[in-house]
Enzyme design. Structure first.
Site, PDB file in Angstrom:
ATOM      1  N   CYS A   2      29.634  11.576  73.289  1.00  0.00           N
ATOM      2  CA  CYS A   2      29.034  12.895  73.514  1.00  0.00           C
ATOM      3  C   CYS A   2      27.618  12.702  74.065  1.00  0.00           C
ATOM      4  CB  CYS A   2      28.931  13.644  72.193  1.00  0.00           C
ATOM      5  SG  CYS A   2      30.470  13.732  71.283  1.00  0.00           S
ATOM      6  N   ARG A  27      29.391  12.497  79.740  1.00  0.00           N
ATOM      7  CA  ARG A  27      29.628  11.798  78.475  1.00  0.00           C
ATOM      8  C   ARG A  27      30.639  12.545  77.614  1.00  0.00           C
ATOM      9  NH1 ARG A  27      25.830   8.078  77.138  1.00  0.00           N
ATOM     10  NH2 ARG A  27      26.326   8.346  74.958  1.00  0.00           N
ATOM     11  N   TRP A  75      32.688  15.275  73.346  1.00  0.00           N
ATOM     12  CA  TRP A  75      33.993  14.670  73.604  1.00  0.00           C
ATOM     13  C   TRP A  75      34.624  14.549  72.227  1.00  0.00           C
ATOM     14  CZ3 TRP A  75      36.163   9.640  72.516  1.00  0.00           C
ATOM     15  CH2 TRP A  75      37.397   9.418  73.129  1.00  0.00           C
ATOM     16  N   ASN A 101      26.500  12.055  68.140  1.00  0.00           N
ATOM     17  CA  ASN A 101      27.421  11.267  68.944  1.00  0.00           C
ATOM     18  C   ASN A 101      27.893  10.145  68.037  1.00  0.00           C
ATOM     19  OD1 ASN A 101      28.823   9.938  70.944  1.00  0.00           O
ATOM     20  ND2 ASN A 101      27.021   8.891  71.739  1.00  0.00           N
ATOM     21  N   GLY A 102      29.205   9.810  68.101  1.00  0.00           N
ATOM     22  CA  GLY A 102      29.704   8.709  67.267  1.00  0.00           C
ATOM     23  C   GLY A 102      30.762   9.190  66.298  1.00  0.00           C
ATOM     24  N   GLU A 484      43.556  -2.606  88.248  1.00  0.00           N
ATOM     25  CA  GLU A 484      42.456  -1.659  88.473  1.00  0.00           C
ATOM     26  C   GLU A 484      42.899  -0.518  89.381  1.00  0.00           C
ATOM     27  OE1 GLU A 484      39.947  -1.038  86.995  1.00  0.00           O
ATOM     28  OE2 GLU A 484      38.754   0.216  88.331  1.00  0.00           O
ATOM     29  N   LYS A 488      42.708   3.458  88.210  1.00  0.00           N
ATOM     30  CA  LYS A 488      41.994   4.453  89.021  1.00  0.00           C
ATOM     31  C   LYS A 488      42.882   5.659  89.303  1.00  0.00           C
ATOM     32  CE  LYS A 488      38.393   3.726  88.712  1.00  0.00           C
ATOM     33  NZ  LYS A 488      38.469   2.786  87.697  1.00  0.00           N
ATOM     34  N   GLU A 491      43.661   7.702  85.945  1.00  0.00           N
ATOM     35  CA  GLU A 491      42.595   8.413  85.214  1.00  0.00           C
ATOM     36  C   GLU A 491      42.043   9.595  86.007  1.00  0.00           C
ATOM     37  OE1 GLU A 491      39.135   6.161  84.156  1.00  0.00           O
ATOM     38  OE2 GLU A 491      39.294   4.885  85.901  1.00  0.00           O
ATOM     39  N   HIS A 507      62.322  -8.291  85.432  1.00  0.00           N
ATOM     40  CA  HIS A 507      62.748  -8.530  84.033  1.00  0.00           C
ATOM     41  C   HIS A 507      62.800  -7.227  83.247  1.00  0.00           C
ATOM     42  CE1 HIS A 507      62.658 -12.864  84.570  1.00  0.00           C
ATOM     43  NE2 HIS A 507      61.537 -12.693  85.274  1.00  0.00           N
ATOM     44  N   LYS A 606      32.674   8.879  79.729  1.00  0.00           N
ATOM     45  CA  LYS A 606      32.164   7.758  80.518  1.00  0.00           C
ATOM     46  C   LYS A 606      32.085   6.477  79.696  1.00  0.00           C
ATOM     47  CE  LYS A 606      30.520   5.591  84.036  1.00  0.00           C
ATOM     48  NZ  LYS A 606      31.479   5.144  85.070  1.00  0.00           N
TER      49      LYS A 606
HETATM   50  C1  AGP Z   1      37.044   2.968  84.055  1.00  0.00           C
HETATM   51  O1  AGP Z   1      37.201   3.759  85.227  1.00  0.00           O
HETATM   52  C2  AGP Z   1      37.138   3.801  82.804  1.00  0.00           C
HETATM   53  N1  AGP Z   1      36.161   4.835  82.817  1.00  0.00           N
HETATM   54  C3  AGP Z   1      37.153   2.980  81.548  1.00  0.00           C
HETATM   55  O2  AGP Z   1      38.316   2.202  81.564  1.00  0.00           O
HETATM   56  C4  AGP Z   1      35.951   2.030  81.341  1.00  0.00           C
HETATM   57  O3  AGP Z   1      36.019   0.968  82.253  1.00  0.00           O
HETATM   58  C5  AGP Z   1      36.047   1.449  79.914  1.00  0.00           C
HETATM   59  O4  AGP Z   1      35.980   2.510  79.001  1.00  0.00           O
HETATM   60  C6  AGP Z   1      34.940   0.444  79.623  1.00  0.00           C
HETATM   61  O5  AGP Z   1      33.703   1.074  79.681  1.00  0.00           O
HETATM   62  P1  AGP Z   1      32.381   0.161  79.743  1.00  0.00           P
HETATM   63  O6  AGP Z   1      32.472  -0.643  81.005  1.00  0.00           O
HETATM   64  O7  AGP Z   1      31.241   1.128  79.750  1.00  0.00           O
HETATM   65  O8  AGP Z   1      32.390  -0.719  78.529  1.00  0.00           O
END
Ligand code: AGP
Length: 611
Positions: A2, A27, A75, A101-102, A484, A488, A491, A507, A606
């Site tokens: 958050c 966030r 969040w 936050n947390g 990756e 992308k 998400e 397999h 994020k």
């Molecule tokens: C990547 O596009 C995502 N937002 C997510 O997988 C991110 O890479 C992951 O949460 C790790 O975050 P960080 O690099 O801030 O540790």
């Protein structure tokens, strides 16, 4: 995670808080709220939905007069997004309000304890236990905010960054953190607290990165710090020198697109300062040549895209430096009781430097006497400060939830480490090394070339906006980049996708391939060209449409591909930095065509500062 903002000063607080929250929406964005002290009375307004809902309700803050306040963008971790579960949370008579936050891991027993004392809970959140504990201790210890906060902290287990206002302390904002980010700073108009620097950069570049459990007391003219023993203490001031515009869209439709286009600069900024006189110099590495020669094993531990960069790191470091590398998802690593080899190094990779699972892996390694190197983007973040050594990726603030430029910088960090280790261990000759340095220097321009050639990919992407399943396959480094590319797409477009080691598809998972299924095959490793072609033929024979991402000059693949995207030729170890560009563009244009919120995808945040 958050976003938190606090302000106390000589001007109305709510517009400043709203503006700060707008910089932190990445966030978390399922609900928002504010509490402002209006001459000894707390006005609290909160609502489910994006920040603009709160802005409309409060008429840009006009309905919330007062010079001290706190704000929050959420969040959800406990309790669905709703008005009631939105922050701030408060005590019964609304004289104390808190944003957090947390995660408070022991919130259930704490809630039960407070209910036994007659407290009534109105939300499903963990945060509300903080509000009622503050109330209890505030009354018990002479209405002293510091005592109330300290005694509450001693009850809390888990991770938190909190900001608090007390009605009968109208010009004060209190803030404290444990394992979640929070910084404070002061300018001519007042004092600020925020989850990260983007929220207060407009007002001050001189900030304080607070250590765990240091309590900050903000008043309009000063910030005081106290230890958990209620003793005054001092915190060193830091200066933020990255450009404020970096936290703005700069004319692009989305932060993600802007950050994609920043990749040439990011790659240059990550590499150039570390190439001096034909050598790779990583001063911050903290490992002598002797240490490097003694390394028996490297662990690379991270989450999400940072983990994918680690998988690339595995292939490149093992391929070049011949050091065994074990990669692990941080959330798995910490619970599998890992076996640590004596002369080993653990590398944690993290853009935010606040990811809870990655931080936990770092701490586990340090508890076992293993040296930890952090590859981190956010300066002063928790992981950066707790790692034994930190190699910054210099990508600048990355606002889009889906990482692009920070990921590209992480790849470069892996190349630099692999080449440095290989040189020191005498397994990479000078000619090859100098050629690789030249290839590294060319990467930014090659990335730029691919970025500027986006039309064909945009058109191709539009064919698949209704796709249900899209597969990415590759071998070796091409498998790493497939991971990756698939993430992308998932998400930001919400289309289901899987990345598969191309040789593994047959397999089992190949049973999912049917007429028209799109399979993106990445083929940049010349020694594996023929192998991937046969995998492409296997899926084509079951109806798949095969998109190939391959090097210029690979004509053999034409017999098996239905559509080909070429990337410029570079050193075999660096191809991930180029292959990722069309995969990012593919995901981006599909998401935009599907009307998705590219910068703030549903359910995401994020940085995941909770388990
Ligand atoms: C990547 O596009 C995502 N937002 C997510 O997988 C991110 O890479 C992951 O949460 C790790 O975050 P960080 O690099 O801030 O540790």
């Amino acid at each position: 995670m958050c976003g938190i903002v606090g302000f106390t000063g000589k001007v109305q607080a709510s517009p400043i808080i709203l503006e700060g929250l707008s910089k932190l929406e990445y966030r978390g964005y399922d609900s928002t709220g504010m509490a402002v002290n209006d001459g000894g009375k707390l006005n609290i307004t909160k609502a489910v939905g994006r920040l603009n809902v709160l802005e409309n309700i409060t008429k840009g803050g006009a309905t919330m007069p007062g010079f001290a306040g706190i704000g929050h963008t959420r969040w959800a971790t406990h309790g669905v997004p709703s008005d009631v579960n939105a922050h701030p949370h408060f005590n019964k008579d609304k004289t104390i309000a808190v944003v957090q936050n947390g995660i408070i891991e022991n919130y259930i027993p704490l809630r039960q304890r407070m209910e036994k004392k007659g407290y009534v809970f109105i939300s499903d959140t963990d945060t509300e236990v903080i509000a009622h504990n503050l109330d209890w201790y505030y009354g018990k210890y002479g209405r002293d905010p510091l005592k109330a906060i300290v005694h509450t902290m001693l009850r809390l287990e888990g991770s938190y960054a909190i900001a608090v206002v007390f009605a009968d302390h109208p010009d004060e904002v209190w803030a404290v953190r444990k394992d979640c980010p929070l910084i404070v700073g002061k300018s001519g108009i007042g004092s600020f607290a925020a989850s990260d620097a983007t929220a207060l950069l407009k007002y001050t570049r001189d900030v304080y990165y607070i250590d765990n459990q240091i309590i900050s007391k903000l008043t309009p003219d000063k910030i005081e710090f106290f230890t958990i023993d209620e003793e005054p203490t001092t915190v060193e001031q830091s200066h933020i020198d990255w450009d404020a515009s970096a936290a703005e869209k700069g004319g692009y439709d989305h932060f993600m697109l802007k950050e994609m286009y920043e990749q040439p600069k990011t790659v240059r900024d990550t590499i150039s300062p570390r190439i001096k006189d034909g050598n790779i110099v990583i001063d911050e590495l903290g490992l002598s040549d002797e240490d490097i020669r003694k390394i028996e094993k490297i662990y690379i531990v991270a989450c999400g895209s940072a983990y994918h960069a680690g998988v690339t790191g595995k292939y490149v470091i093992e391929g070049l430096a011949r050091i065994p590398v074990e990669t692990d998802l941080a959330s798995e690593f910490r619970y599998r009781n890992p076996i640590f080899v004596k002369h080993s190094v653990l590398i944690v990779v993290s853009q935010s430097g606040e990811t809870a699972d990655t931080l936990a892996a770092l701490r586990l390694a340090k508890e076992n006497g293993i040296r930890v190197l952090g590859i981190v983007n956010v300066v002063g973040s928790t992981i950066a400060r707790e790692a034994d050594h930190v190699m910054y990726t210099w990508a600048g603030p990355e606002i889009a939830v889906a990482t692009t430029k920070a990921y590209s910088a992480q790849l470069c960090a892996m190349y630099l480490l692999a080449m440095k280790f290989a040189r020191v261990r005498g397994v990479l000759g000078d000619e090859a090394f100098q050629g690789m340095l030249e290839d590294l220097r060319r990467l930014p321009d090659q990335i730029e070339l691919l970025l500027n050639n986006h039309e064909p990919i945009q058109r191709f992407a539009n064919r698949y906006i209704a796709a249900k399943d899209i597969f990415f396959i590759g071998r070796g480094l091409d498998y790493a980049i497939s991971l990756e590319g698939s993430l992308k797409l998932k998400e930001i477009s919400y289309i289901h996708s899987e990345a598969y080691a191309a040789g593994e598809l047959k397999h089992g998972t190949i049973s999912l391939i049917e007429d028209g299924t799109l399979v993106a095959a990445v083929s940049t490793q010349e020694d594996l060209y023929e192998k991937i072609i046969s995998n492409m033929e296997q899926v084509k024979s079951r109806g798949a449409f095969v998109l190939a991402v391959t090097n210029v000059g690979n004509t053999a693949i034409e017999k098996a591909a239905d559509y080909i995207i070429h990337i410029p030729n570079t050193n075999r170890w660096f191809t991930n930095s180029l292959a990722i560009i069309p995969l990012q563009q593919f995901a981006y244009y599909i998401a935009v065509s599907r009307g998705c919120d590219v910068d703030k995808p549903r359910n995401l945040a994020k940085s995941v500062t909770v388990e």
